[in-house]
Structure formats: structure tokens, C-alpha cells
Enzyme design. Structure first.
Site, PDB file in Angstrom:
ATOM      1  N   TYR A 138     -44.927  28.629 -16.349  1.00  0.00           N
ATOM      2  CA  TYR A 138     -44.434  29.924 -15.863  1.00  0.00           C
ATOM      3  C   TYR A 138     -44.814  31.078 -16.781  1.00  0.00           C
ATOM      4  O   TYR A 138     -45.092  32.178 -16.333  1.00  0.00           O
ATOM      5  CB  TYR A 138     -42.918  29.878 -15.651  1.00  0.00           C
ATOM      6  CG  TYR A 138     -42.560  29.280 -14.313  1.00  0.00           C
ATOM      7  CD1 TYR A 138     -43.022  29.866 -13.136  1.00  0.00           C
ATOM      8  CD2 TYR A 138     -41.788  28.127 -14.228  1.00  0.00           C
ATOM      9  CE1 TYR A 138     -42.722  29.312 -11.907  1.00  0.00           C
ATOM     10  CE2 TYR A 138     -41.473  27.578 -13.000  1.00  0.00           C
ATOM     11  CZ  TYR A 138     -41.945  28.176 -11.835  1.00  0.00           C
ATOM     12  OH  TYR A 138     -41.654  27.637 -10.625  1.00  0.00           O
ATOM     13  N   ASP A 163     -37.538  -5.950 -17.740  1.00  0.00           N
ATOM     14  CA  ASP A 163     -37.542  -6.862 -16.598  1.00  0.00           C
ATOM     15  C   ASP A 163     -38.694  -7.840 -16.773  1.00  0.00           C
ATOM     16  O   ASP A 163     -39.695  -7.521 -17.421  1.00  0.00           O
ATOM     17  CB  ASP A 163     -37.773  -6.081 -15.294  1.00  0.00           C
ATOM     18  CG  ASP A 163     -36.530  -5.316 -14.845  1.00  0.00           C
ATOM     19  OD1 ASP A 163     -35.406  -5.680 -15.277  1.00  0.00           O
ATOM     20  OD2 ASP A 163     -36.686  -4.338 -14.065  1.00  0.00           O
TER      21      ASP A 163
END
Ligand SMILES: Nc1ncnc2c1ncn2[C@@H]1O[C@H](COP(=O)(O)OP(=O)(O)O)[C@@H](O)[C@H]1O
Ligand SMILES: [Mg+2]
Lengths: 593, 361
Positions: free
Chosen positions: B93, B243
């Protein structure tokens, strides 16, 4: 009474005038617009021819008046040339085919002596009015009203008056026609004059339109075209008919045919008479033996039988003396069969090509000047090809100008056709020029034939323009001429391509520069922040860097591209059939001699 | 002057010099692509190759990016001088604007500014954090550790043992975090936020004297840098718990060796000595989790095959694990142990694994 006598009671020989009165369309008198354009054309071509002939820059004044009464118009054409001697006035305006200088075998706008008398004929048959001729040769002025006696094909002067020209010289012709019309369309007199001006930069044309509007097509060069020279006809270009006429016209005072041939034909000297005789004899021998003999010695060497050999030799020497007899006889007694034999024999001889310096093209510089003046384009390129011959013996020359962009009117490729600088407005479809232009693959030259604004001027000059018909509006498809047109168009197309490419490249360069320049302020600000150096200075230096890069670089690949295109063109020409090259091959042979 | 400031100024001066000589200014940027990345087996890290490219102002194809890079560079200098930090989005920005007399904008969207920032990092051999550009906080830390964080001109002391179950959100710039006091034996890196919270509720870190870090998926650069610093500065062994699927194993790979995209930062972000704790394929058998497995998807299989080819997985243990996975075509999640009991991971699985040092290299 024999049946035939009865049937032939109605037979009457028709005079030339009578013939053309019934077939006015053949001279271009069809349709209201075209008829008026044709009248203007006949008057204006004569005016310009006459001016050039007496070495004066032609000023032509044309006035067109609408007299109402269902398309009754008065057409006035005035020139500043030499004027017409009184005794020739009835000939010029009242006799068809007779009064002309066109037999001189030199480049001129008129060709048959059909022009102005045709206009007079059309006018008198449509309006019933004679033509009013005001002419001055300097000392004496004549006002005459002339009509054509159609049955006799003779001029009839109804009123004649002398006047003091007070130094004025020239001719003013006033004609009245009915059932004609004037407008500014493509086929109208206005456009005809505009195009005449395009191909005749040395001529000043002033037009007063029916509504009083005065239009001036200005002269853009003070230079008169080099006067065309009379060129003797070349044996290759002559027909049996031409030869007969020549023999009759020049054959007075017991001149032998041989003398006439040597004197009146170009590139045919005394030394070649023997060869001509041999060729004639060979043709006769071939006919007799019903076989095609090209080389007698070779033919004889293949015959085993000595007896037969002797017999043939004897026949041949008989024909040889027959040929000699024909050439020895008085020219005016030449008959058609003999003329045909001679023309045939000519075609088997190797002769030098005729001289071509007699032609008078517009010239590259003048085309460029006039196209710029009349069309106001963005780019112009022109080429005047070297003179060539067709049918082996008729000199001609092709020149082409191309105008691109700017105020060129129409999108697509517009072709302005000219023959001996005279605009051809009609019969576009049947013209060799149109065909030749159509056969060009414009995309190859970076030109969009539907979108780009391109105007082409094609002018063909020749001692004898091969028109497709008496209307003289379309050039016949003569292979040698078509090929030259194509070559000329390709040449200017290449020049245009170079321009378009360069322009495109310039535009690309500019776009690139712009693209870079727009980053300059941000880059300069950031660089200044990082370094503490002056933002303004960096900005200047960055901009300079950009212009340095784009304003100096040259691109050399362009020439290579052009080479490649030239190669392709050669391929097209060859693949378009041997017919095209027939002429140039013959020419190459003849010039080798 | 800070290193970052010095290098930014050098960059500017070099370009100015080129310009004064009448040449196009340019920025030299090492190529960040697969073709320019290799595995340094000695240092056990993914490294950036020698290939580099030059971004020229005068080259129309480079010009815009050149400008963008300069915009980012000068903005970073400003940040450093002001002592402020901006997020990736802030940078976008702050620098997005219309070019003068043009419809073109400096940056179309953030996907244009982010890579330019990375370009500048490689080019200057600096972390974006050093350039005062930060990313979102993503990972969490909990345990017996006291840190000092500087915020503009103030400092705060954080005791990560006093933050309940939430832990301390790891900032993207951990460069200036100081370790004041650490009481721990190792670092346990956990893939999912849910598992982290589970263990936090069990106060696993307190009972086992460790630090716990949650990556919440692929670890952020701050998280990777923190793990790296904990290993190298505090000498804490690092155990990674993900996992039992190709994605989890890849997280381990990134923590350990670095990633292709950020290969130029491997040295700062990678922890080659990290160990893999689980979940492994062997654990499925060992802990009898057959009922809790899921079938592998096509993408998983492809990924597993890729992992098998990584040089750092070319060891007996990993090859066996990956082969097992490809054979059985299954995967297993960290939370599968909840089938036994909520506390099973904290009370049985993890202590047992750590106790036995049942790790993969
Ligand atoms: N305005 C004129 N001034 C001088 N001579 C003219 C003029 N108009 C016609 N002539 C002469 O009259 C001849 C016949 O003209 P025309 O019937 O138009 O036939 P062409 O133009 O085909 O020769 C021309 O060859 C020319 O010699
Ligand atoms: Mg005429």
C-alpha cells in the site's frame, strides 16, 4: 433477274461515319455521364497533343454549360496551341479516320483520327447542331461551323468568317450534345480532368462547371515533356495489313518493295535482304513439302537419297528467285499473300530491338510531384521502367507511382490507369493494368489491401497502345506489358514497404521510449533517496540515457529482408508461366546480335 | 550504521556510478529457481547456486521491475531510519500509486510486491526482517523461557511460562529477540494448533521440561529462525512432531534443510540436526493405530515419491518409512492417538519416544 441480284439490291456500302453513327458505343458514347466525359476527353487530348507538338506549355480551358431541355449541354474546349490551318478544319472535324497525324508511328494521345470527328458526329446526331470552331494560327483567325456529311464521310462548313486574332493563337471548339449529363462522380468529366492533371504535370487545366464553379488544376512543372520522336515501325511489330498500307502510302515513284522495306522499317538494312529472301524461300519450301524446316542444311544432311536431295535443292532455288522477284517488284503492287509471307519471314529473323528513345514518359520526379500536389499523401514512390518492346517490335514503357496515407481518399488500393498520359476511366475489369495490380500479394509488402489508403498511378506509353477495343479504355493483356506492370508495381511496393516498416519502427521506438520515460521520475526519486544525490540531476541523466539508446541505433536487417522479397518475386514471375517471359527472351536474343 | 542500511546505500551508489558512466543502472539478483538450488551434503542444507541475473533499467522487459525494486529499496531505507516495521501488505500500500501521466500503477497487487522484496533480500543477502519488513505472526511458543522484545524504542520482557495455553505468538522478525533465561532440555516442534493446545492443557512442557513450538502448518520464516536460534544459541535438541503424511514430513524437511524458494536463507533458517519424532509409519504398527489411518490421495502419493528422492531422505530409515507409506497407501494424523485417550500422546507416546530416542534422522 437472278435471285442474288434481287437480294443485293438493298446492298449499300457504308461510310465510316455511318458506321460509327450506328455504333457510337464503340467510341465511348454510352450512358449520359460517359458520353460527356468522352467529348471532353477528345477535345482535351487534342488540345494537349497540339500544345506539346508546338512546344508550348498547354493551357486548357473547359466550360460545361447545362442548357436544360433534357440533358442538352454545351461543351467548350480551348487551347493555346498552334491553331489549325483553315483548309484542314473540315478534315479534322468533319472526316472520320482521315485527318490525323497518328500514322507517324510516334507516341501521342490520339491514335486513329477518330477522336474529335467522333465527338462532332455524336453531337450533331444528338443535338442537331454543328460544331463551332474558332481557330487562329497567329495572323488569321477563322470562325467556322462544321457538320459531317455522314453518307460521304466529309466535312461540311456551313458558316465561315475571318477575324483578327490580335495575337491570340489556339483553337476553341464549341459542341452541343443532347442526352448527356455532368457530375463529379468517378466517371464524370471532373474526375477525368483531375486525373489528366495527375498524369500531365506540365498542363494547366481550368474548368467551369455547369453551376459556375471554377476549378483550377494547376501546373506543377514548367518543363515540357521531351517531345516523342517518330520511330519507324519494326519488322517484328508489323502486320501484313500494316505492310500493305506502308507499301501503298510510300510506294509511289516506282520504288521497289526492297527499297521501301529498307527505308521505312527500323533495324532492317540492305545487308539483311538476302537473309529475308532465304527465310521466305524456306517458308515456301516448308509449305510445299508439308513439313516445318528450320535449317535447310540440316534438313538436307538427313536425306540419304542423293537424287531427292538434288530435287529439293532445285525447288528451293526456285523459291529463292520467286522471293527475289517479290522484293524487286514495285511496292504499290504488293498483295496480301506476299505481305503475309514477308511478315512471316521477318518473325524468323534475329533482328535488333527497335530504338526506344522516342518514348516520352512522365518521369519519376514529375510523377512524384504531381501525386503530392493532387493527392496530398503521406508518402510517394515512383518508378519509370526502362523501355521494352512487345510483340518484339513495338516499344513501350511502364511507369508507376504509389501514394500512401495522408489525404489519399479511399481505403484500399485505388488504381489510376493511364495510356500515353490519358486517363482510362472505364472498362476497369477488362484491363491488363487492373489484372496486374490484382496479382500482387500486398500482404508480402506489409500493406493491407483493404484497409491501407493506397493510390497507384500506372501509365503506359507506347507508339501503339494495344487497347482491347475502339473505346480505348482498357489495355489488352499483352504478356510483355503485363510483366512490366507487375515489376514496376513490385518496385514501388517495395519502396512503400520500406517506408511503412521504418515508420512502424519509429513508432515502436517512440512507444518504447515513452514506456521507459514514464518510470524515470519514480526511479530518480528512489535513487536520490538511496544515495543523497540530486533527484533532478538523476532524472536528467536517466532521460538522456534513454534518448541515447533509441535515437542512435540503426537496424540493418531491413536490406536483408528486401533481398529476400526480391527473391520471392522472381519465383512468382517464373511460376506464372513461360508466356510472360517469351517477350523478354526474344528481346535478349535480338540484342545479343 | 546498520548492515542493512549500509548495503542499501551501496546498492544506490553503484547504480549512480553506472549512470554517471553513461551505462544503464542495474541490480544483480541471484536466480531463485529449482535450476539454481543444490543440496550441500556437507552442511546438509539446500543452497543457492551461482547463477544470477541483472535487472537493467534500460531493458524494457526489466524496467518496471527495476523501478519496483528501487521503490522497495528506498522504502526499506526509510523504515530502517525511522525504526519502524511494515508488513508485506503495508509495503504494497505504501508504494502503490499511479505513474505520472499514465494509467499504469507502480504495483498492481501484492503478488507483484512480495517477490520484489524477496529479490532484494537475495540481492543484498539480508533477511526481509533486517529490512524492517514483517510477515504475519503464525507460530506459537510456550515453556520455561524468558525473552526480551524491542518495540520501536521500548523493550518488553516476556515469560512464556506465564501465558496460559495460548503461548507467545512468534513475530516474523525474531532477530532482535533476546533469550534471557531458558530452563528446558529440548524443543518440541508441533505441526497442528490443536495438538499444541492439547499438550499445553496437559502442561506437557512443564512436566517434561521442554519448550513447545507450534508451526500451524508450514512454518513461517520467524518460526524457522527461532527454532534455528534455539538450537544454535541455546543448544537445545529439536524434535519435530507432525502428521504421518507427506505434507507433515515435508514440514520437517523445510525446518531441517530449508526450502527451494528460500534456499538463499537456508543458512539462517535451517536446522540440519533436527530429529523427526513422529508420526511414523512404524508407529501405526507399534501403537496399533490401524483403525485410525486414512487412505492416501493421488497427490499424496506423488508427493511421497518426490520426498523419496530428496538427498536428505536417502537414508535407510527414511526410505523404509516412505516405502511403507507407498506400500500401504495410508496416512495417519497426530490426533489419531485420541482413540486411546485424550492424554495418551502426552502421557505415553511422546515420553516413550523421547525416552527411547526413537527418532528418524
Ligand atoms: N486543338 C487542335 N489543335 C491543333 N491540331 C488539332 C487540334 N485538334 C485536332 N487536331 C489535329 O487533328 C487531327 C485529328 O484529331 P482527332 O480526330 O482527334 O484524331 P487523333 O487525335 O486520333 O489523331 C490530330 O491528329 C491533330 O493533328
Ligand atoms: Mg484526338
Amino acid at each position: 433477274m437472278a435471285l442474288a441480284d434481287e437480294l443485293f439490291r438493298e446492298f449499300r456500302s457504308m461510310s465510316v461515319s455511318e458506321f460509327f453513327r450506328k455504333n457510337a458505343a464503340m467510341l465511348g458514347y454510352t450512358g449520359r455521364i460517359r458520353s460527356l466525359t468522352t467529348i471532353v476527353h477528345e477535345g482535351v487530348t487534342n488540345a494537349i497533343d497540339a500544345g506539346e507538338e508546338c512546344g508550348k506549355l498547354p493551357n486548357v480551358y473547359i466550360r460545361i454549360e447545362n442548357l436544360g431541355d433534357g440533358g442538352r449541354y454545351r461543351i467548350t474546349i480551348e487551347d493555346n496551341a498552334s491553331g489549325i490551318p483553315e483548309k484542314y478544319i473540315p478534315e479534322v472535324f468533319g472526316k472520320m479516320l482521315a485527318g490525323s497525324k497518328a500514322h507517324r508511328n510516334m507516341q501521342s494521345r490520339g491514335q486513329q483520327g477518330l477522336g474529335i470527328s467522333g465527338a462532332v458526329l455524336f453531337c450533331q446526331t444528338s443535338s442537331g447542331k454543328p460544331v463551332r470552331v474558332i481557330s487562329s494560327t497567329g495572323e488569321k483567325g477563322i470562325i467556322a461551323e462544321v457538320m459531317i456529311d455522314v453518307e460521304k464521310n466529309k466535312g461540311k462548313v456551313s458558316k465561315k468568317e475571318e477575324f483578327d486574332p490580335k495575337g491570340w493563337m489556339g483553337t476553341r471548339v464549341e459542341m452541343e450534345a443532347k442526352g448527356v449529363s455532368y457530375n463529379r462522380s468517378k466517371y464524370g468529366a471532373f474526375n477525368y480532368l483531375r486525373l489528366t492533371s495527375l498524369a500531365n504535370p506540365h498542363v494547366q487545366i481550368e474548368l467551369i462547371e455547369p453551376d459556375g464553379t471554377k476549378v483550377l488544376f494547376e501546373r506543377v512543372t514548367e518543363e515540357l515533356p521531351k517531345p516523342p520522336k517518330e520511330v519507324k515501325p519494326h519488322p517484328y511489330g508489323i502486320t501484313a495489313d500494316d505492310l500493305l498500307r506502308l507499301a501503298r502510302e510510300k510506294g509511289g515513284e516506282r520504288k521497289s518493295l526492297k527499297t521501301i522495306l529498307v527505308k521505312e522499317l527500323s533495324r532492317f538494312s540492305d545487308k539483311r535482304v538476302r537473309e529475308l529472301k532465304e527465310k521466305m524461300a524456306l517458308i515456301l519450301l516448308s509449305r510445299k513439302l508439308e513439313t516445318q524446316i528450320e535449317d535447310l542444311d540440316k534438313y538436307l544432311s538427313e536425306i540419304q537419297d542423293e537424287e531427292e536431295k538434288r530435287r529439293i535443292k532445285k525447288i528451293y532455288s526456285g523459291f529463292l528467285s520467286q522471293a527475289a522477284k517479290i522484293l524487286r517488284k514495285e511496292a504499290r503492287y504488293l498483295n496480301w499473300e506476299e505481305a503475309d509471307l514477308i511478315v512471316n519471314a521477318f518473325s524468323r529473323m534475329k533482328l535488333l530491338a527497335p530504338p526506344t528513345e522516342g518514348l516520352s514518359p512522365i518521369g519519376e520526379e514529375n510523377i512524384s510531384r504531381t501525386m503530392k500536389a493532387v493527392l496530398n499523401p503521406e508518402f510517394v514512390a515512383c518508378v519509370t521502367r526502362p523501355p521494352k518492346t512487345y510483340r518484339g517490335g513495338i516499344p513501350f514503357q511502364v511507369e508507376v507511382g504509389i501514394a500512401y496515407g495522408g489525404q489519399v481518399d479511399e481505403e484500399g488500393i485505388e488504381v489510376f490507369r493511364f495510356a500515353n498520359r490519358t486517363p482510362l476511366l472505364f472498362d476497369r475489369g477488362g484491363c491488363a493494368i487492373t489484372e496486374a495490380v490484382k496479382s500482387i500479394d500486398w500482404k508480402r509488402y506489409g500493406i493491407d489491401p483493404n484497409k491501407d489508403k493506397v493510390a497507384l498511378l500506372v501509365n503506359i506509353v507506347s507508339v501503339h497502345i494495344p487497347y482491347t477495343s475502339t473505346g480505348k479504355q482498357a489495355i489488352a493483356d499483352v504478356p510483355e506489358i503485363s510483366k512490366e506492370i507487375r515489376l514496376a508495381v513490385m518496385e514501388v511496393a517495395r519502396k512503400l514497404m520500406r517506408y511503412v516498416k521504418r515508420k512502424k519502427r519509429e513508432m515502436e521506438k517512440e512507444a518504447k521510449m515513452k514506456a521507459l520515460l514514464k518510470y524515470v521520475p519514480e526511479v530518480a526519486k528512489a535513487m536520490s533517496r538511496l544515495t543523497g544525490a540530486s533527484e533532478e540531476e538523476i532524472e536528467t541523466e536517466l532521460s538522456e540515457l534513454i534518448s541515447k539508446k533509441y535515437l542512435s541505433s540503426e537496424d540493418f536487417s531491413e536490406e536483408e529482408r528486401e533481398e529476400a522479397i526480391k527473391k520471392e518475386e522472381k519465383v512468382i514471375l517464373i511460376s506464372n508461366g513461360g508466356g510472360l517471359d517469351e517477350g523478354s527472351r526474344k528481346e535478349a536474343e535480338t540484342t545479343r546480335e | 550504521m546498520k548492515v542493512a542500511e549500509k548495503r542499501l546505500r551501496q546498492l544506490g551508489n553503484r547504480m549512480l556510478q553506472e549512470l554517471k558512466r553513461g551505462n544503464s543502472p542495474y541490480i544483480e539478483i541471484p536466480v531463485r529457481a529449482l535450476g539454481n538450488v543444490y543440496f550441500d551434503s556437507e552442511r546438509r542444507l539446500l543452497q543457492l547456486g551461482e547463477k544470477s541475473g541483472r535487472r537493467y533499467f534500460l531493458n524494457l522487459a526489466h524496467a518496471k521491475k527495476f523501478m519496483q525494486t528501487l521503490l522497495v529499496a528506498s522504502y526499506c531505507l526509510e523504515l530502517i531510519q525511522k525504526g519502524k516495521h511494515a508488513s508485506l501488505r503495508d509495503v504494497y500500500y505504501a508504494l502503490k500509486r499511479n505513474l505520472p501521466n499514465s494509467k499504469e500503477v507502480t504495483f498492481q497487487d501484492q503478488s507483484e510486491s512480495n517477490p520484489v522484496i524477496e529479490d532484494l533480500e537475495v540481492s543484498l543477502n539480508l533477511l526481509r526482517e533486517e529490512l524492517h519488513i514483517s510477515a504475519d505472526r503464525k507460530g506459537y511458543l510456550i515453556g520455561n523461557i524468558v525473552l526480551r522484545e524491542r518495540v520501536v524504542d521500548e523493550t518488553f520482557e516476556i515469560d512464556a511460562s506465564q501465558l496460559g495455553t495460548g503461548g507467545w505468538g512468534i513475530p516474523s522478525n525474531v532477530e532482535e529477540i533476546e533469550f534471557l533465561d531458558i530452563q528446558a532440555d529440548y524443543v518440541l516442534v508441533i505441526e497442528t494448533g490443536a495438538m499444541f493446545e492439547r499438550l499445553a492443557e496437559e502442561r506437557f512442557w512443564k512436566k517434561n521440561n521442554c519448550l513447545m513450538v507450534a508451526t500451524k502448518g508450514q512454518p513461517s520464516r520467524g518460526t524457522r529462525r527461532l527454532i534455528h536460534r534455539l538450537y544454535y544459541e541455546a543448544n537445545l535438541p529439536v524434535y519435530v512432531f507432525t502428521d504421518g503424511d507427506p505434507y507433515g514430513w515435508y514440514i520437517y524437511s523445510v525446518i531441517k534443510q530449508g526450502s527451494i524458494n528460500l534456499a538463499y536463507l537456508s543458512e539462517k533458517l535451517g536446522t540440519p540436526d533436527a530429529k523427526f519424532l513422529g508420526v511414523t509409519m512404524s508407529d501405526v504398527d507399534k501403537y496399533n493405530l490401524h483403525g485410525q489411518v486414512h487412505k492416501l490421495k493421488e497427490g499424496d502419493i506423488k508427493r511421497a515419491k518426490e520426498l523419496k528422492d530428496y538427498p536428505w531422505f536417502k537414508n535407510e530409515e527414511w526410505q523404509r518409512e516412505i516405502n511403507l507409506m507407498l506400500e500401504k497407501k495410508i496416512r495417519i494424523e497426530q490426533q489419531a492417538f485420541s482413540s486411546k485417550s485424550l492424554e495418551y500422546v502426552a502421557e505415553v507416546y511422546l515420553p516413550e519416544k523421547i525416552e527411547k530416542e526413537d527418532f528418524l534422522p
